[in-house]
Design a protein around this motif. Structure first.
Motif, PDB file in Angstrom:
ATOM      1  N   PHE A 283       0.836  -1.199   0.000  1.00 52.66           N
ATOM      2  CA  PHE A 283       0.000   0.000   0.000  1.00 52.66           C
ATOM      3  C   PHE A 283       0.872   1.250   0.000  1.00 52.66           C
ATOM      4  CE2 PHE A 283      -3.432   2.776   1.010  1.00 52.66           C
ATOM      5  CZ  PHE A 283      -2.978   3.650   1.977  1.00 52.66           C
ATOM      6  N   VAL A 284       0.454   2.243  -0.778  1.00 48.40           N
ATOM      7  CA  VAL A 284       1.145   3.528  -0.806  1.00 48.40           C
ATOM      8  C   VAL A 284       0.243   4.643  -0.273  1.00 48.40           C
ATOM      9  CG1 VAL A 284       2.264   5.254  -2.264  1.00 48.40           C
ATOM     10  CG2 VAL A 284       2.583   2.813  -2.751  1.00 48.40           C
ATOM     11  N   ALA A 285      -0.926   4.794  -0.882  1.00 49.64           N
ATOM     12  CA  ALA A 285      -1.832   5.875  -0.477  1.00 49.64           C
ATOM     13  C   ALA A 285      -3.243   5.564  -0.967  1.00 49.64           C
ATOM     14  CB  ALA A 285      -1.363   7.216  -1.035  1.00 49.64           C
ATOM     15  N   ALA A 286      -4.226   6.174  -0.342  1.00 48.29           N
ATOM     16  CA  ALA A 286      -5.615   5.977  -0.753  1.00 48.29           C
ATOM     17  C   ALA A 286      -6.414   7.238  -0.476  1.00 48.29           C
ATOM     18  CB  ALA A 286      -6.235   4.792  -0.025  1.00 48.29           C
ATOM     19  N   ILE A 287      -7.507   7.385  -1.226  1.00 45.90           N
ATOM     20  CA  ILE A 287      -8.436   8.491  -1.014  1.00 45.90           C
ATOM     21  C   ILE A 287      -9.830   7.909  -0.956  1.00 45.90           C
ATOM     22  CG2 ILE A 287      -8.532   8.974  -3.514  1.00 45.90           C
ATOM     23  CD1 ILE A 287      -8.877  11.972  -2.718  1.00 45.90           C
TER      24      ILE A 287
END
Length: 122
Positions: A47-51
């Motif tokens: 995982f890196v980033a989420a919105i």
């Protein structure tokens, strides 16, 4: 169903910046929680980033906090990953994904792009 296409990867020197784009088609990307993941050779996808679908919250991995930012342009139906102060350990194929209920887990996302290569030289 939504289709995702990533772009913006490339070769950059350590300390440099890149902006990855994830263009969606088929349905509004704002209908979905959207995340960025990466996978380096011989390693698991991480995982890196989420919105969140509403755009009201974002999440980032500790390894990229303060350097990477996720954003979304609903008018362009596109999600971005702004990457600054890149390090050689950021080298990986970066994937965009949509439809996840658990932001951090790749297995929870339904739709995936084909990936874009990011290489950071030292």
């Amino acid at each position: 169903q939504v289709q995702l296409v990533e772009s913006g990867g490339g070769l950059v020197q350590a300390g440099g910046s890149l902006r990855l784009s994830c263009a969606a088609s088929g349905r509004p990307i704002s209908n979905y929680n959207t995340g960025w993941f990466r996978q380096a050779p011989g390693k698991e996808r991480e995982f890196v980033a989420a919105i969140i679908w509403s755009g009201s919250r974002t999440y980032s991995a500790d390894s990229v906090k303060g350097r990477f930012t996720i954003s979304r342009d609903n008018a362009k139906n596109t999600v971005y990953l702004h990457m600054n102060t890149l390090k050689p350990e950021d080298t990986a194929v970066y994937y965009c994904a949509a439809g996840g209920s658990d932001f951090y887990s790749a297995t929870n996302y339904v739709y995936w792009g084909q990936g874009t290569q990011v290489t950071v030289s030292s």
